[in-house]
Design an enzyme around this catalytic site. Structure first.
Site, PDB file in Angstrom:
ATOM      1  N   THR D  11       0.829  -1.214   0.000  1.00 54.38           N
ATOM      2  CA  THR D  11       0.000   0.000   0.000  1.00 54.38           C
ATOM      3  C   THR D  11       0.860   1.258   0.000  1.00 54.38           C
ATOM      4  OG1 THR D  11      -1.802  -1.108   1.142  1.00 54.38           O
ATOM      5  CG2 THR D  11      -1.710   1.269   1.365  1.00 54.38           C
ATOM      6  N   SER D  53       1.164  -7.366  -1.325  1.00 49.94           N
ATOM      7  CA  SER D  53       1.717  -8.490  -0.561  1.00 49.94           C
ATOM      8  C   SER D  53       0.782  -9.703  -0.568  1.00 49.94           C
ATOM      9  CB  SER D  53       2.060  -8.063   0.872  1.00 49.94           C
ATOM     10  OG  SER D  53       0.927  -8.022   1.692  1.00 49.94           O
ATOM     11  N   THR D  82       1.064  -4.778   4.111  1.00 50.43           N
ATOM     12  CA  THR D  82       0.827  -5.179   5.500  1.00 50.43           C
ATOM     13  C   THR D  82       0.170  -6.555   5.613  1.00 50.43           C
ATOM     14  OG1 THR D  82      -1.302  -4.015   5.511  1.00 50.43           O
ATOM     15  CG2 THR D  82       0.625  -2.792   6.305  1.00 50.43           C
TER      16      THR D  82
END
Lengths: 161, 161, 161, 161
Positions: D11, D53, D82
């Site tokens: 992000t 991710s 994250t």
């Protein structure tokens, strides 16, 4: 329709000097602002001076007037400090005919992340395109004819007189 | 002169959901934007719907049209997604008379720190005040009559047709 | 582990007064900054004073020192103007034992959309958690022990001496 | 002390595509962020990959691990989405010795004007300088050893396990 923007400085274009904590002028941010606004207008930006409007003299105002008269465009936006914007409008108003000239400015510098500069620029460009010939101030979302506008310095807003 | 703003959603008012990484609608940011723009116009903001303009149906457009006709104001701004803004303008244009209705929107959400939303809002409010009665799109600094505007989706700009 | 933040003012917390164009202090922005940083640390924010560090006297520094000693936390961050940050560190350093005290600040006010304040706050909170007891300045991504740091006012950066 | 930053995307580095309204990756913004943070650390930024991710495979993690081992620096920051940051930390943790490796990321893209990215970057760089050798996650102002951290996806925060 091509529009001329004459930049004269004012809060609009002030920057923060992180070495001494003072506000100063470097270059106008108009190109950035027009790019962020996704403007596709034909605009010629010209920096006439880069000063605080409290430091504007009769000579400065004479130069602004002269440039408004000289430029080939019929539609002109003048970016200007708010403190004496009405005074400059009062110099341009009685002389300029056949052109729509709109003065605008900001209460907070563009570089401080404020939004009134880009909002005002939007209104000024729109008013410059469609108002009949004459000299106007565009602030706080409204337009004011040159002969009936003043800045209320207590409230920080422009109002009709 | 009072202006009515009818909010319908669009990129203008999208927010980022940090839990799932998707864009969504909550409330309109028009009050914030008008405050940051130091607007002192008399404006009534009304949220009609809060949707992506790609999801707008004929029913949605009928509601927008009905509200434009019902509201007492002669000057109306409609915030709208850009993808079908020209289509909605095409629904309003042939029916609305005696009012100036200006549709506007943004390419980047206001909450992403973009500036085209607030720039466009400035132009739309100015055009709504001074253009003759009719339905217009205000994007990229220009105004386009409802019957001669399209979004060029390749370039992401509005153009005359 | 609870951390105490003692706010003393400095560029960090300056705001722009749009009525007179001057910078001034109102409240600290630390709560906003911690929220935007998604901090979940246990932090007690306390405003000791809200002044420019060029106006700090020996009395002010004595108060900062007293509060660092009095607070129950072993981990303390002091937000401070950059101009005399090294001087205040020099007052705290010889006296404070058994606590990790980190001074930090900003070159550009948080409200001007700058990022060095929030970056520095991040580094200061991290250093305060893991450095051994002592007094440090956290600026420009680095930490400096109190007895070997100065601000290079020409370059606007902190350096070892 | 030189620090290596290995950018992998997440992000942190997402951007908004104003033509289709989707999020995408172009280049890392780390250089901008370090400049805005007035970092004067010696940092080598290297983009390993630029992905979400959730799309990271065992191969991607093997590349990250290999680079952490290969680079000459003893202090490494890995920027990472994250959602699977804890999983990647779990791959690096058992293998890396003699280096301090800190993974960090953001809940909101840097380009959306958020501040958690630059706050987290500040904490990660500080932790990477002073924590003992090992692999850590730096989020929400805290550091977590690789073997005792998870993301709480309901709350959007990292917590110890």
């Amino acid at each position: 329709m091509q529009i001329r923007i004459l930049a004269t400085g004012g809060t609009f274009d002030k920057e923060y000097n992180e070495l001494n904590g003072e506000l100063f002028f470097k270059d106008t941010h108009l190109a950035d602002m027009l790019r962020l606004g996704r403007s596709h207008l034909e605009i010629a930006v010209e920096t006439l001076m880069m000063i605080d409007s409290l430091q504007m003299t009769a000579d400065h105002r004479a130069r602004i007037l002269a440039r408004c008269l000289e430029v080939p465009e019929q539609h002109v936006v003048v970016t200007h400090g708010t403190d004496t914007m009405a005074e400059t409008a009062g110099v341009l108003g009685p002389v300029i005919t056949g052109k729509t000239v709109v003065l605008t400015g900001a209460m907070v510098p563009y570089t401080f992340g404020s939004s009134d500069g880009i909002f005002n620029l939007g209104t000024a460009l729109a008013f410059a395109q469609v108002l009949p010939a004459g000299v106007y101030v565009a602030m706080n979302g409204s337009y004011f004819p040159w002969h009936s506008v003043r800045k209320n310095r207590i409230k920080g807003v422009f109002e009709s007189v």
